[in-house]
Design a protein around this motif. Structure first.
Motif, PDB file in Angstrom:
ATOM      1  N   TYR A  45     -65.130   2.289  27.295  1.00  0.00           N
ATOM      2  CA  TYR A  45     -66.304   1.375  27.233  1.00  0.00           C
ATOM      3  C   TYR A  45     -67.342   1.875  28.247  1.00  0.00           C
ATOM      4  CZ  TYR A  45     -64.361  -2.013  24.007  1.00  0.00           C
ATOM      5  OH  TYR A  45     -63.879  -2.627  22.881  1.00  0.00           O
ATOM      6  N   GLU A  46     -68.117   2.891  27.848  1.00  0.00           N
ATOM      7  CA  GLU A  46     -69.186   3.393  28.721  1.00  0.00           C
ATOM      8  C   GLU A  46     -70.101   2.269  29.192  1.00  0.00           C
ATOM      9  OE1 GLU A  46     -68.175   6.743  29.669  1.00  0.00           O
ATOM     10  OE2 GLU A  46     -70.289   6.282  30.057  1.00  0.00           O
ATOM     11  N   GLU A  47     -70.433   1.392  28.234  1.00  0.00           N
ATOM     12  CA  GLU A  47     -71.490   0.400  28.545  1.00  0.00           C
ATOM     13  C   GLU A  47     -71.051  -0.525  29.687  1.00  0.00           C
ATOM     14  OE1 GLU A  47     -69.786   0.926  25.825  1.00  0.00           O
ATOM     15  OE2 GLU A  47     -69.409  -0.874  24.609  1.00  0.00           O
ATOM     16  N   TYR A  48     -69.733  -0.636  29.933  1.00  0.00           N
ATOM     17  CA  TYR A  48     -69.320  -1.526  31.033  1.00  0.00           C
ATOM     18  C   TYR A  48     -69.149  -0.723  32.324  1.00  0.00           C
ATOM     19  CZ  TYR A  48     -68.288  -4.843  27.258  1.00  0.00           C
ATOM     20  OH  TYR A  48     -68.366  -5.676  26.185  1.00  0.00           O
ATOM     21  N   ARG A  52     -69.968 -18.295  25.833  1.00  0.00           N
ATOM     22  CA  ARG A  52     -69.654 -17.683  24.519  1.00  0.00           C
ATOM     23  C   ARG A  52     -70.700 -16.614  24.239  1.00  0.00           C
ATOM     24  NH1 ARG A  52     -69.757 -16.553  19.740  1.00  0.00           N
ATOM     25  NH2 ARG A  52     -68.145 -16.906  18.163  1.00  0.00           N
ATOM     26  N   GLY A  53     -70.264 -15.367  24.290  1.00  0.00           N
ATOM     27  CA  GLY A  53     -71.245 -14.313  24.005  1.00  0.00           C
ATOM     28  C   GLY A  53     -70.679 -12.978  24.444  1.00  0.00           C
ATOM     29  N   ARG A  54     -71.369 -11.948  24.037  1.00  0.00           N
ATOM     30  CA  ARG A  54     -70.859 -10.622  24.417  1.00  0.00           C
ATOM     31  C   ARG A  54     -71.687 -10.057  25.553  1.00  0.00           C
ATOM     32  NH1 ARG A  54     -66.796  -8.509  21.709  1.00  0.00           N
ATOM     33  NH2 ARG A  54     -67.115  -6.518  22.789  1.00  0.00           N
ATOM     34  N   VAL A  55     -71.057  -9.213  26.325  1.00  0.00           N
ATOM     35  CA  VAL A  55     -71.795  -8.564  27.439  1.00  0.00           C
ATOM     36  C   VAL A  55     -72.334  -7.244  26.900  1.00  0.00           C
ATOM     37  CG1 VAL A  55     -71.434  -7.312  29.592  1.00  0.00           C
ATOM     38  CG2 VAL A  55     -70.424  -9.612  29.233  1.00  0.00           C
ATOM     39  N   SER A  56     -73.629  -7.030  27.086  1.00  0.00           N
ATOM     40  CA  SER A  56     -74.188  -5.775  26.539  1.00  0.00           C
ATOM     41  C   SER A  56     -74.127  -4.671  27.586  1.00  0.00           C
ATOM     42  CB  SER A  56     -75.661  -5.998  26.157  1.00  0.00           C
ATOM     43  OG  SER A  56     -76.324  -6.458  27.345  1.00  0.00           O
ATOM     44  N   LYS A  57     -74.331  -4.973  28.846  1.00  0.00           N
ATOM     45  CA  LYS A  57     -74.387  -3.868  29.827  1.00  0.00           C
ATOM     46  C   LYS A  57     -73.966  -4.341  31.213  1.00  0.00           C
ATOM     47  CE  LYS A  57     -77.425   0.109  30.654  1.00  0.00           C
ATOM     48  NZ  LYS A  57     -76.239   0.674  31.279  1.00  0.00           N
ATOM     49  N   GLY A  94     -75.604 -10.166  29.585  1.00  0.00           N
ATOM     50  CA  GLY A  94     -75.003 -10.534  28.273  1.00  0.00           C
ATOM     51  C   GLY A  94     -75.845 -11.621  27.655  1.00  0.00           C
ATOM     52  N   GLU A  95     -75.314 -12.321  26.668  1.00  0.00           N
ATOM     53  CA  GLU A  95     -76.098 -13.434  26.092  1.00  0.00           C
ATOM     54  C   GLU A  95     -75.150 -14.589  25.839  1.00  0.00           C
ATOM     55  OE1 GLU A  95     -74.756 -13.023  21.801  1.00  0.00           O
ATOM     56  OE2 GLU A  95     -76.719 -13.904  22.178  1.00  0.00           O
ATOM     57  N   ASP A  96     -75.719 -15.762  25.920  1.00  0.00           N
ATOM     58  CA  ASP A  96     -74.914 -16.972  25.679  1.00  0.00           C
ATOM     59  C   ASP A  96     -75.308 -17.471  24.295  1.00  0.00           C
ATOM     60  OD1 ASP A  96     -73.898 -19.443  25.361  1.00  0.00           O
ATOM     61  OD2 ASP A  96     -74.190 -20.057  27.455  1.00  0.00           O
ATOM     62  N   SER A  97     -74.461 -17.203  23.306  1.00  0.00           N
ATOM     63  CA  SER A  97     -74.883 -17.505  21.918  1.00  0.00           C
ATOM     64  C   SER A  97     -74.952 -19.011  21.677  1.00  0.00           C
ATOM     65  CB  SER A  97     -73.871 -16.883  20.942  1.00  0.00           C
ATOM     66  OG  SER A  97     -72.599 -17.496  21.222  1.00  0.00           O
ATOM     67  N   ILE A 150     -76.383 -21.223  23.639  1.00  0.00           N
ATOM     68  CA  ILE A 150     -77.756 -21.699  23.941  1.00  0.00           C
ATOM     69  C   ILE A 150     -78.777 -20.647  23.502  1.00  0.00           C
ATOM     70  CG2 ILE A 150     -77.154 -23.241  25.857  1.00  0.00           C
ATOM     71  CD1 ILE A 150     -77.701 -20.932  27.768  1.00  0.00           C
ATOM     72  N   GLY A 151     -78.268 -19.566  22.961  1.00  0.00           N
ATOM     73  CA  GLY A 151     -79.168 -18.597  22.352  1.00  0.00           C
ATOM     74  C   GLY A 151     -80.065 -17.872  23.351  1.00  0.00           C
ATOM     75  N   ARG A 152     -79.625 -17.765  24.641  1.00  0.00           N
ATOM     76  CA  ARG A 152     -80.508 -17.075  25.620  1.00  0.00           C
ATOM     77  C   ARG A 152     -79.721 -15.975  26.303  1.00  0.00           C
ATOM     78  NH1 ARG A 152     -81.413 -18.990  29.787  1.00  0.00           N
ATOM     79  NH2 ARG A 152     -80.546 -21.100  29.802  1.00  0.00           N
ATOM     80  N   PRO A 153     -80.350 -14.866  26.621  1.00  0.00           N
ATOM     81  CA  PRO A 153     -79.628 -13.844  27.402  1.00  0.00           C
ATOM     82  C   PRO A 153     -79.233 -14.399  28.778  1.00  0.00           C
ATOM     83  CG  PRO A 153     -81.980 -13.330  27.247  1.00  0.00           C
ATOM     84  CD  PRO A 153     -81.749 -14.519  26.399  1.00  0.00           C
ATOM     85  N   VAL A 154     -78.197 -13.832  29.322  1.00  0.00           N
ATOM     86  CA  VAL A 154     -77.665 -14.323  30.617  1.00  0.00           C
ATOM     87  C   VAL A 154     -77.463 -13.118  31.518  1.00  0.00           C
ATOM     88  CG1 VAL A 154     -75.536 -15.206  31.683  1.00  0.00           C
ATOM     89  CG2 VAL A 154     -76.492 -16.352  29.652  1.00  0.00           C
ATOM     90  N   GLU A 155     -77.707 -13.309  32.793  1.00  0.00           N
ATOM     91  CA  GLU A 155     -77.468 -12.198  33.736  1.00  0.00           C
ATOM     92  C   GLU A 155     -76.747 -12.743  34.955  1.00  0.00           C
ATOM     93  OE1 GLU A 155     -80.525  -9.063  34.028  1.00  0.00           O
ATOM     94  OE2 GLU A 155     -80.468  -9.596  36.175  1.00  0.00           O
ATOM     95  N   ILE A 156     -75.691 -12.076  35.353  1.00  0.00           N
ATOM     96  CA  ILE A 156     -74.923 -12.570  36.516  1.00  0.00           C
ATOM     97  C   ILE A 156     -74.754 -11.414  37.493  1.00  0.00           C
ATOM     98  CG2 ILE A 156     -72.716 -13.549  37.281  1.00  0.00           C
ATOM     99  CD1 ILE A 156     -72.357 -14.652  34.407  1.00  0.00           C
ATOM    100  N   GLU A 157     -74.967 -11.709  38.735  1.00  0.00           N
ATOM    101  CA  GLU A 157     -74.677 -10.720  39.797  1.00  0.00           C
ATOM    102  C   GLU A 157     -73.232 -10.949  40.224  1.00  0.00           C
ATOM    103  OE1 GLU A 157     -77.189 -11.244  43.043  1.00  0.00           O
ATOM    104  OE2 GLU A 157     -79.055 -10.812  41.960  1.00  0.00           O
ATOM    105  N   ALA A 158     -72.437 -10.041  39.857  1.00  0.00           N
ATOM    106  CA  ALA A 158     -70.999 -10.285  40.130  1.00  0.00           C
ATOM    107  C   ALA A 158     -70.519  -9.351  41.235  1.00  0.00           C
ATOM    108  CB  ALA A 158     -70.193  -9.986  38.849  1.00  0.00           C
ATOM    109  N   ASP A 159     -69.490  -9.807  41.955  1.00  0.00           N
ATOM    110  CA  ASP A 159     -68.861  -8.970  42.982  1.00  0.00           C
ATOM    111  C   ASP A 159     -67.737  -8.158  42.348  1.00  0.00           C
ATOM    112  OD1 ASP A 159     -69.188 -11.956  44.764  1.00  0.00           O
ATOM    113  OD2 ASP A 159     -70.438 -10.144  44.958  1.00  0.00           O
TER     114      ASP A 159
END
Lengths: 149, 294, 660, 336, 314
Positions: free
Chosen positions: C340-343, C456-461, C473-476, C478-487
């Motif tokens: 999974y390059e994208e991850y 609920r959604g897939r992570v794109s990058k 990723g996106e939260d299907s 609520i239909g909006r993209p989502v971004e999280i800063e994760a450790d």
């Protein structure tokens, strides 16, 4: 005995006589299931039970045509579900060749069919049998390769 | 010569003129009237033809002659046939597909029969001489035809002696003749042996050739008629030679594959002779002149 | 002619309604070979069978034909009835005039006519039946279990408890398999080692179990009841009899190597025991990294070993053992997330898999149970879980669902919240599959009490910014993209067959599907057996499943294996192939098509023109042949024939059907 | 002698065809054998037919009787070939001699093969003299005159562009008379053409006698080595008369008995019920074929069974030539 | 060509004299100039009889079947098409490779001896059709080679001292059109096809020459040998002949080495190769091009399968 014979030969109600080789684990079971569900189909196909479609020797097909069958059906499990795991892979190869060779020899393709019919595909069994009976009835008695004694 | 009463003599010099034209390949319809179980694998079949109501013999056979028996739907084969007033007796051992089916039929079964074929034993030439019969296993069937002829014309022959061997006591055929009728005949010595005896077998145990050596039959003015499996004949001929029997005085029957039975289909030839027509009975002298291919 | 009896069944009204049974019985009287023919209401019932037996005795029949329902149903019944009547069970035939005639053709005339044809066919076949009997093959009362994960261990224990000798074999040098690496198990959260190690010890001490670790199966010959298995025991370079397991050598060994058991997160030595509770708990020298074995230097461990247990001269040992049955429990590999390059998997150290997290959380793990980021060892605040990595993804060639990831992600989220209350878990999912007992309740608890946030959604990058991992990723819902800063990012990697699964399948002669999972004999009705008699499957090697299912399958496989061994001898099929050696030319065309490798070559000597000559002919092994008939068609000279379905019988059937 | 121009051959054939079925050697899709005459058939008289005329009197398969078997009773019903008269046209001396050999086998020695006899007696044979020897012919070496054969009912002579005709038997006279009535005949005194040198020549004198002592000769050990034991030579040979009797089932109860050609070259030809085969390998089979042709038949019927037609030489897959065998026998040294 | 014949005679003489082989299969001068029939010699001095030219058509390999029971080693001369017969027999385990010494020869291309009218020289005779379509002029396996021919498993052009003559005569020129005749029949209607084959089967005499010459027909006891097996009896009726023809084609399907001998030896002139070629064409289309008798390791198309074979029976 001979009364049955004469009745058969009157022209318009001539009934084709179709020999079917059915593999015991799938097609024969499918035919039984068609019976259990009381499906109706013409009585022209008679099944010979063989352990696997791979047991059906092309020489049996030639023998059937020689002794007067109007059409022959070879039926077995779908490749992959064979009870003997690889039986029908060889059937597929052998009958791909045999089907073309019979056509090459002048036999009408509708008179020889090889089909995969699984134990649960009772409707498919009925449709194959019905289609074959009607098509062959339209084609008329088979004279090709037939032994005249 | 009407073919029905064909005897060996006139058969040999048959010409085309007055042969009554019947199709020799079509079997006559006949019925099996009686079946006697001789041994577990040998049965004797009584075969007669139905003619205006009674059961008559399909045709007469001279000693040593054969008949072609056919079972409709199965096949046909040649067997030695014993003549009897109102029937023919064919003793058949179970060896192939036809004989298997024959062993399963019941009295009343319709069969086809045609014949008689073959030259039969030259009974005239051996008149007045001693006769030594040697038989092995089912070989007793053709020999028995000659024995019965000698018994019926007892005075025409000098001393009679039968040496008969089979695998085991249970395999002895025609036991009634062997132990009752023939011993009672004037000056007729019957010696029976078996390859393997069993507990209640009193008689001799051993192969026919060895048994023959013990008996030491006297060769002068004696004709020997011998039938049996090829290996037994091979060894016995050697012994007969040692005992002083001349090649002319030893008579045997040869077995080859026979299809037509009338000397046309070419199957049963040894050299220029057709076994079904010029044989199956030959003297050892004649056989020595033939190519060694049987 | 064989004496054949004909018995036409009314089957109450099932047949009698649309077939004149009396007429059929009447016509049958003059079929060739038929000496007795009758019809009766219920042939299969007691009075019907009695009628048959009386007829057999009275008319001394050689065999009989029953025209009734499908032979698939009552053939065994009528065969037993024949046996009771003193006939060989294979001298009878059953023809189907119910499911394939009376029930499917309303016209009574045509139905009768077809029944007569079918009966004529069956009589033609019956006349050529021969008495058959099945032969017996001795069975070696010993089982082999390949793979000592939880499934293998459970199978071995159950077989041993049933009183049979069993060899538990594993490639690793300790038993335990995947489950040993796991920290806690769902849904009960009890510690994996706590429920596994007692079983490992029980297996080690069980008198009937012989443990063969650090060994591989290289060849399997023979057949059911008599498998000759060649096992290669890899050299340990440590004499287990002398070694007391004191661990001194491990401490002094200078060579550090990344530990496979710790998923590369922690070190191990060249001479090592993979994990503290390992069974056998004695070290092994890793030949690829030990300085002495590679270039003759060092040798510290040999020097300081108090019992001189180290022996550099040990060599691999190959043994051949005979077993009656084999159970395959080789488990699975975790999906290689670097695909999974994208991850950024494989590039960013903080993008780890479920098993990595298990090791981090495990008390005997590299971080002694403290969850630290592999990159800088900091305690992560925000943790993102991504599900279905390497599962349900045609593009990556893994279309199937790996079944257990949903639950172990929920478990991780729960445990992290418990260990680090201030942390926050985000879980990207497509679906949540909680198909086990109290699984759904466990999942509900993770959401409600342990603040697991399911998106609920897939992570794109995923990409690294500073020491943070930006998960886009996106939260299907609520239909909006989502971004999280994760450790820390944990990928729920799916299950994949062992890399060498296909090679082992070929060695054993069992079949496998296009992914490499081993193929069961029947997906629904025979999930444990394979098409090769005597070889059974247990655990994930047959397909993704969780621990309770693996254990259940393990016990089932044990029953199947011991069922075979308990009989002592095996009765073979009766309707199997037979080679006519007089006709066989030894060309081997039959061997190439036999699915069960049931045909071997043997030397035959015969007299030709006076001398004895040797030649090769084919011979059928009754233990293996299942009577499929593939060999009879590939044999041009018809030397091969199947008893019960001989060429002559089928020809008789074809003639009877065509020449009326 | 009476003659008709070759150009008028078609008319001659038409008149003969009106008498009954007329068999002529014709080329029908590259197969040269005797066919019933039809107007559009391509008659071919240049060289001898590839497949011999024996199949007219002794067909490769014929039904001899029907049989029925119902339980324990059964019946037999004879099937005889139709008795209609036929004319066999264009038979050369080698084939005529072959027919005489067949007559000896099927019509003499105590039994008459009804099937052969019916066809043979109904036939009128019109022989044809050869003016040119074929590549593989050697009838002159077997004591035959290619120009004519006395056994025929009527004899045609090749007079260049006329065919001379002479009736020999009463049936032959009828043929000549029929042609005369049709006004086709005229008088011609042209010379009868005689074939010059035969390519294949061999001296077959005394071969039968010499073979008497050669059953075990080493010649037979080499002869079979290249033979593939097929039935080509026996099925093409006009004098081979071996046949087999087998049966075919029409249904469970009745069937028909069939008489068909058989060959001593086949494996199960001499196989006995118990499995013993007096001629197990190729050596015995090849020896049997030539011994029968050149010794056994002469011993029994007084004439060679090989008439030099050359068909076996033409079609043998491995060119095992009977002329070569005769030469080898001639040169063979026989002790005593 | 004479030098090649000399080499052959010398090699055969040396092999027999040294006792390395007990017999040699080759060809010899026939009774007429256009005949070069098979020859089997066992004595060294007979080697002089060996001959080789454009009439040495016979494929000698099926004659090896008579030596199944003997322990003698036999040498055999092979052209390109014959060598595929050897490989067929080895693959079918009917010939033991150690018991056979295969000597590969370059093939000048065989001519049609049936076309001999009054020609006097081989150059006036046309090349056999099967040689025009020949793709394997060079031996696919050989223990020894003469006339500097090379052993090659791949189809190709003739190599060796007779190569230039062969190419000039047109050997392999029609290699691409070997399925031409098959296509012509396929184009006919069903009834025309049946009429065509019915005529052929009517001509068949059932003399079994096609079966006995064929290296792929190597059973110990053929099902057509005796009617005990119940398939078909000896009577040459048209339907039995059709049963024999079609069954034999299916028995050699995927095993026929395309040597064309069956068609050559048929006394009734039946185009048997048109049936075998049809099956070869179908095998190439369905399962990937496959030439029987060229690769010892590869199993025939009917002896293995692929999961993704073409599917027409759903």
């Amino acid at each position: 005995m001979s009364t049955v014979e004469d009745k058969k030969q009157t022209a318009q109600d001539w009934e084709p006589n179709i020999v079917g080789f059915a593999c015991n684990w799938c097609t024969y079971a499918g035919a039984d299931l068609a019976g259990l569900s009381r499906m109706q189909y013409p009585p022209n196909v008679k099944l010979i039970r063989v352990p696997c479609s791979g047991r059906t020797n092309p020489q049996f097909v030639l023998r059937a045509f020689q002794k007067g069958a109007d059409a022959v059906l070879v039926a077995g499990c779908h490749p992959g579900d064979c009870h003997y795991s690889t039986g029908n892979y060889f059937t597929r190869r052998r009958y791909l060749l045999m089907q073309r060779l019979l056509e090459y020899m002048g036999i009408d393709p509708r008179r020889f069919q090889a089909r995969w019919i699984s134990g649960s595909e009772a409707p498919k069994f009925r449709d194959v049998v019905t289609q074959m009976s009607e098509e062959v009835k339209a084609l008329g008695p088979n004279k090709k390769l037939r032994e005249e004694l | 010569m009407v073919k029905d009463n064909a005897t060996p003599e006139n058969l040999a010099k048959a010409t085309t003129e007055e042969i009554k034209r019947i199709n020799p390949l079509i079997p006559m319809k006949a019925k099996v009237t009686k079946i006697i179980e001789e041994t577990p694998d040998v049965k004797t079949f009584y075969i007669s033809k139905e003619e205006n109501g009674q059961m008559v013999v399909p045709f007469h056979t001279a000693p040593g002659q054969l008949a072609m028996l056919s079972l409709p739907g199965v096949g046909e084969a040649m067997f030695s046939a014993t003549d009897a007033p109102d029937h023919l007796q064919l003793s058949i051992k179970k060896v192939g597909t036809l004989t298997d089916e024959l062993h399963e039929i019941v009295p009343g079964q319709t069969v086809g029969i045609r014949g008689p074929y073959g030259n039969g034993f030259p009974m005239d030439q051996i008149k007045g001489k001693n006769v030594l019969f040697i038989a092995g296993g089912i070989g007793l069937a053709p020999v028995r035809t000659a024995v019965r002829y000698c018994v019926d014309h007892r005075d025409d022959f000098a001393k009679l002696h039968l040496v008969y061997g089979s695998r085991s006591p249970a395999d002895l055929v025609f036991q009634y003749d062997l132990f009752e009728t023939w011993p009672a005949v004037r000056d007729f010595q019957v010696s029976v042996t078996v390859d393997r005896g069993d507990d209640n077998w009193k008689g001799n145990v051993g192969f026919v050739p060895a048994f023959l050596e013990e008996l030491k039959p006297n060769p002068d003015n004696t004709v020997c008629i011998i039938c049996g499996p090829p290996i037994m004949i091979k060894f016995t001929l050697g012994i007969l030679d040692k005992l002083g029997f001349t090649a002319e005085n030893v008579i045997t029957t040869l077995e080859m594959r026979m299809k037509c039975g009338i000397g046309k289909c070419g199957r049963c030839n040894i050299g220029s002779c057709y076994i079904c027509l010029d044989g199956p009975v030959f003297t050892l002298a004649e056989m020595k002149k033939m190519p060694n291919e049987y | 002619m064989k004496r054949i009896g004909v018995f036409v069944c009314h089957c109450g009204t099932n047949i009698a309604n649309t077939v004149h049974c009396d007429q059929v019985a009447e016509v049958a009287k003059d079929f060739p070979g038929v000496v007795y023919s009758c019809d009766y209401k219920y042939m299969c019932a007691e009075p019907g069978q009695q009628l048959i037996q009386d007829a057999v005795r009275e008319h001394n029949l050689d065999g009989y034909v029953v025209a009734a329902c499908s032979p698939r149903m009552h053939e065994p019944t009528f065969r037993k009835c024949a046996e009771r009547a003193g006939l060989n069970p294979y001298m009878i035939e059953q023809v189907n005039i119910r499911e394939q005639c009376s029930w499917v053709h309303a016209d009574k005339e045509k139905g009768t006519e077809k029944s007569i044809d079918l009966l004529r066919m069956a009589v033609a076949k019956a006349r050529k039946n021969e008495p058959l009997s099945s032969s017996t093959i001795p069975v070696t009362k010993r089982a082999l279990v390949i793979g000592a994960g939880i499934a293998g261990i459970q199978t071995a224990i159950d077989i041993a408890d049933n009183g049979f000798q069993v060899t538990l074999l594993d490639r690793e040098h300790s038993i335990g398999g995947r489950m040993a690496q796991v920290d806690k198990t769902f849904p009960t959260l009890d510690c994996s080692a706590c429920i596994l190690t007692p079983k490992m010890v029980e297996a080690a001490q069980h008198p009937n179990i012989e443990m063969v670790t650090y060994a591989e199966v290289t060849a399997v010959d023979g057949f059911v009841g008599n498998f000759d298995v060649t096992i290669r025991k890899k050299a340990r370079y440590v004499d287990f009899d002398k070694c007391t397991g004191c661990g001194a050598c491990q401490e002094k060994c200078p060579k550090k190597v990344s530990s496979e058991f710790e998923m590369g997160l922690g070190p191990r030595k060249a001479i090592y025991v993979p994990f503290p509770q390992a069974v056998p708990n004695k070290p092994v020298i890793d030949a690829e990294h030990c300085r002495y074995l590679l270039d003759g230097k060092c040798g510290v461990c040999k020097k300081i070993c108090p019992t001189e247990a180290v022996d550099y001269e040990q060599k691999d040992e190959v043994i051949v053992e005979r077993y009656g049955s084999i159970v395959v429990a080789t488990g699975f590999d975790q999906f290689d997330i670097s695909k999974y390059e994208e991850y950024g998997a494989g590039r960013y150290p903080d993008v780890i898999t479920g098993l990595h997290l298990e090791r981090l959380m495990n008390a005997s793990g590299p971080t002694a149970g403290k969850i630290k980021r592999p990159s800088d060892g900091k305690v992560p605040e925000k943790i993102v879980f991504i599900k279905c990595v390497g599962s349900r993804d045609e593009a990556k060639g893994r279309p199937y669902c790996s079944k257990a990831c949903c639950m172990y992600v929920a478990k991780h989220a729960t445990l992290i919240k418990e260990k680090m209350p201030q942390s926050k878990s985000y879980i990207f999912y497509m679906d949540v599959r909680t198909g086990g007992k109290s699984y759904e309740e466990f999942y509900k608890r993770t959401q409600e009490q342990y603040d697991g946030q399911y998106i609920r959604g897939r992570v794109s990058k995923i990409f690294q910014v500073g020491d943070k991992l930006i998960v886009r990723g996106e939260d299907s819902l609520i239909g909006r993209p989502v971004e999280i800063e994760a450790d820390l990012v944990v990928l729920a990697a799916g299950m994949e067959p062992r890399a060498d699964a296909v090679a082992l399948a070929r060695t054993l002669g069992i079949s496998y599907d296009q992914h490499g999972w081993y193929t069961e004999a029947h997906p629904k009705l025979q999930p444990i057996e394979t098409h090769t008699a005597g070889i059974y499957l247990a655990g994930v090697c047959q397909g993704p499943k969780d621990i309770p299912e693996s254990v259940a399958q393990a016990s089932a496989a044990a029953v199947k294996a011991t069922g075979l061994l308990s009989k002592g001898e095996l009765t073979s099929e009766a309707m199997i192939a037979e080679c006519n050696e007089a006709v066989c030319a030894g060309c081997g065309l039959c061997i190439s098509v036999c699915p069960y490798k049931a045909i071997e070559k043997k030397k035959v000597s015969e007299r030709v023109h006076g001398q004895m000559k040797e030649r090769v002919v084919a011979v059928v092994n009754p233990g293996l042949c299942q009577g499929c008939g593939a060999c009879t068609v590939n044999c041009p000279s018809s030397a091969m024939n199947i008893n019960g379905f001989t060429n002559e019988q089928i020809l008789a059937e074809v003639d009877a059907l065509c020449q009326r | 002698m009476k003659a008709f121009p070759k150009a008028k051959l078609q008319e001659v054939l038409k008149t003969l065809a009106s008498k009954g079925t007329l068999y002529v050697p014709a080329l029908v899709d590259e197969t040269h054998r005797y066919y019933p005459y039809r107007a559009d058939i391509q008659v071919s008289l240049e060289q001898n037919s590839a497949i011999s005329p024996k199949e007219i009197f002794f067909p490769s398969t014929e039904k001899i009787y029907n049989f029925t078997a119902y339980g324990i009773d059964g019946d037999y019903e004879e099937i005889l070939p139709d008795r209609t008269a036929c004319v066999l046209f264009g038979v050369r001396s080698c084939d005529m001699q072959a027919i005489l050999c067949m007559d000896d086998v099927f019509l003499t020695r105590g039994y008459i093969d009804e099937y052969y006899a019916t066809r043979r007696e109904g036939a009128t044979i019109v022989a044809l003299g050869c003016s040119k020897a074929g590549a593989d012919c050697f009838c002159s070496s077997m004591g035959l005159n290619p120009v004519e054969h006395e056994g025929a009912d009527a004899q045609l002579y090749d007079l260049g562009d006329y065919y001379g005709i002479q009736g020999r038997t009463e049936k032959g006279e009828k043929v000549v008379e029929a042609l005369a009535v049709a006004g086709l005949l005229s008088e011609s005194s042209a010379e009868v053409l005689v074939p010059e040198e035969f390519v294949l020549q061999v001296d077959s004198e005394g071969i039968a006698e010499k073979l008497q002592a050669m059953f075990e000769h080493s010649l037979w050990d080499q002869l079979w080595r290249k033979c593939i034991n097929c039935g080509t030579c026996t099925y093409l040979c006009p004098t081979c008369h071996c046949f087999d009797i087998s049966e075919k089932k029409k249904n469970q109860h009745c069937g028909v008995k069939i008489k068909c050609w058989d060959s001593c070259m086949f494996n199960e030809y001499a196989m006995m019920a118990g499995g013993h085969n007096p001629r197990p390998s190729k050596k015995e089979k090849v020896r049997q074929r030539f011994m029968h042709k050149l010794r056994y038949f002469p011993e029994r019927y007084g004439k060679y069974q090989c008439t030099g037609c050359g068909r076996c030489i033409a079609k043998c897959p491995v060119n095992l030539e009977i002329t070569d065998v005769i030469n080898q026998v001639r040169e063979a040294k026989v002790n005593g | 060509m004479n030098s090649l014949i000399k080499e052959m005679q010398a090699l055969a003489q040396e092999l027999l004299a040294s006792g390395e082989v007990k017999g040699v299969f080759g060809w010899t001068k026939g009774s007429r100039w256009y005949l070069t029939p098979p020859l089997f010699i066992q004595k060294a001095e007979d080697a002089i009889k060996l001959h080789y030219d454009e009439f040495a058509i016979n494929n000698l390999t099926s004659l090896l079947l008579d030596y199944r029971n003997s322990d003698d080693k036999i040498a055999i001369f092979v052209k390109g098409c014959d060598s595929r017969g050897i490989l067929r027999l080895i693959q079918d385990k009917q010939v033991n490779p150690e018991k056979v010494l295969v000597i590969g020869l370059p093939c000048p291309g065989m001519v049609d001896k049936e076309a001999v009218k009054d020609q006097r020289h081989v150059h006036d005779l046309p090349l056999l059709r099967k040689c025009q379509e020949c793709r394997y002029p060079n031996p696919v396996l050989a223990d020894r080679t003469l006339g500097d021919v090379q052993v090659t498993k791949e189809p190709g052009v003739p190599i060796g001292i007779t190569a230039e003559r062969a190419i000039q005569k047109g050997v392999g020129s029609k290699g691409k059109e070997r399925y031409q005749e098959v296509k012509e029949i396929e184009a006919l209607s069903a009834d025309e096809k049946y009429a065509f084959w019915q005529k052929q089967h009517e001509k068949c005499l059932r003399c079994y020459a096609c079966r006995n010459i064929c290296p792929a027909c190597n059973c110990r006891e053929c099902i057509f040998e005796s009617d005990k097996k119940g398939w078909v009896n000896k009577a040459a009726t048209t339907t039995d002949n059709a049963f024999f023809g079609i069954t034999r084609a299916m028995h050699v399907a995927g095993r026929c080495v395309d040597c064309g001998e069956c068609e050559r030896v048929c006394p009734a002139g039946i185009p048997i190769m048109k049936i075998n070629r049809k099956i070869m064409q179908d095998i190439d289309e369905l399962f990937g091009t496959y030439d029987a008798g060229t690769d010892l390791e590869e199993a025939g198309p009917l002896n293995h399968f692929k999961l993704d074979d073409p599917e027409e029976f759903l």
